[in-house]
Design an enzyme around this catalytic site. Structure first.
Site, short mmCIF file in Angstrom:
data_model
loop_
_atom_site.label_atom_id
_atom_site.label_comp_id
_atom_site.label_asym_id
_atom_site.label_seq_id
_atom_site.Cartn_x
_atom_site.Cartn_y
_atom_site.Cartn_z
N ARG A 83 26.96 48.15 36.07
CA ARG A 83 27.23 49.76 36.18
C ARG A 83 27.80 50.21 34.87
NH1 ARG A 83 30.17 49.66 41.65
NH2 ARG A 83 30.02 51.84 41.44
N THR A 135 25.42 47.29 45.96
CA THR A 135 24.18 46.74 45.80
C THR A 135 23.80 45.79 46.81
OG1 THR A 135 25.53 46.46 43.54
CG2 THR A 135 23.85 44.75 43.74
N LEU A 166 29.10 40.84 45.66
CA LEU A 166 28.06 42.13 45.14
C LEU A 166 28.94 43.23 45.65
CD1 LEU A 166 24.69 40.98 46.40
CD2 LEU A 166 25.40 40.88 44.11
N ASP A 167 28.78 44.23 44.83
CA ASP A 167 29.42 45.60 45.24
C ASP A 167 28.94 46.09 46.49
OD1 ASP A 167 30.73 45.41 42.88
OD2 ASP A 167 29.41 46.72 41.67
N LYS A 168 29.54 46.74 47.13
CA LYS A 168 28.95 47.56 48.35
C LYS A 168 27.89 48.12 48.32
CE LYS A 168 30.50 50.81 51.66
NZ LYS A 168 31.60 51.83 52.01
#
Length: 249
Positions: free
Chosen positions: A165, A57, A53-55
């Site tokens: 995104r 998120t 997961l992105d930072k």
């Protein structure tokens, strides 16, 4: 302590808060806290991340407790056999539902940035979305006297880096709080007027196959308190609950 959503002998899923990296990265060298390290210390054994997961998120993050199980789970993610459901707040009022079918150039992984030539040609990418609720706030952000926002349910049908995104930016409905693909004026308005300083994207649910038993496994994750509070403030609570979203408020 990282909240544990599911655990058995081979798997463990946690609720990752926003602004926590999954693991160390050469692209964010100053960070010293990582989900892998924190969870390892919390449960006293090694964990193997099987997806990212992105930072910014938050939401459901799955690890394996065994190398073989980790390999099998990684294959499921790579083969797009894992169904994931996300929640996002975006600028504007999108259509009631739709499919974003837009190829994305490949973004190299961390290790591929170091002296290695990487193929970056566009790859097929698809995201299904559904609008759960909308709002128009009497706040001038750009050239209009009011500003529109929407609560979206997102289902990535492929697994490209930053896919959600980038896809939301592509249809001109960027995610609020996204400093890379979003709109700075709207991000600042949410921070200043609504006390919200995070990216409004969360992984709420994933469905996969257990790597040993073969049984279907569903992992659900409630929203973080700050995200839930924003939904309440924008009067979206009923719409979120009707969509099966578990709020922390």
């Amino acid at each position: 302590m990282l909240p544990i959503l599911y655990r058995d002998d081979l798997l463990i899923a946690i609720h990752k808060p926003a602004n926590l990296l999954v693991h160390r990265t050469v692209l964010d060298r100053h960070e010293t806290r990582f989900a892998v390290q924190l969870l390892r210390d919390q449960i006293g054994q090694r964990v193997y991340p099987v997806h990212r997961l992105d930072k910014g998120t938050s939401g459901a993050l799955l690890f394996a407790l065994d190398k073989d199980a980790g390999r099998e789970l990684s294959w499921q993610f790579e083969r797009q056999q894992v169904q994931k459901r996300y929640l996002a707040v975006v600028r504007g009022h999108p259509d009631a539902e739709g499919l974003i079918d837009h190829p994305l150039s490949r973004r190299p992984d961390d290790l591929e940035w170091i002296g290695e030539k990487v193929e970056t040609a566009p790859q097929a990418a698809q995201t299904r979305y559904r609008t759960l609720a909308t709002v128009e706030l009497p706040i001038m952000v750009e050239r209009y006297p009011s500003s529109r926002y929407a609560l979206l349910e997102l289902e990535p049908l492929t697994g490209r880096r930053h896919q959600l995104r980038r896809h939301l930016k592509h249809i001109a409905h960027p995610i609020i709080g996204d400093s890379t693909y979003g709109k700075g004026r709207h991000n600042r308005m949410f921070a200043d007027q609504l006390d919200c300083r995070r990216m409004l994207l969360a992984c709420m649910e994933m469905e996969l196959t257990h790597p040993v038993s073969g049984a279907p496994l569903r992992i659900a994750c409630p929203l973080e308190a700050g995200f839930s509070a924003l939904i309440e403030r924008l009067d979206w609570t009923d719409a979120a609950r009707d969509a099966g979203i578990e709020l922390t408020i």
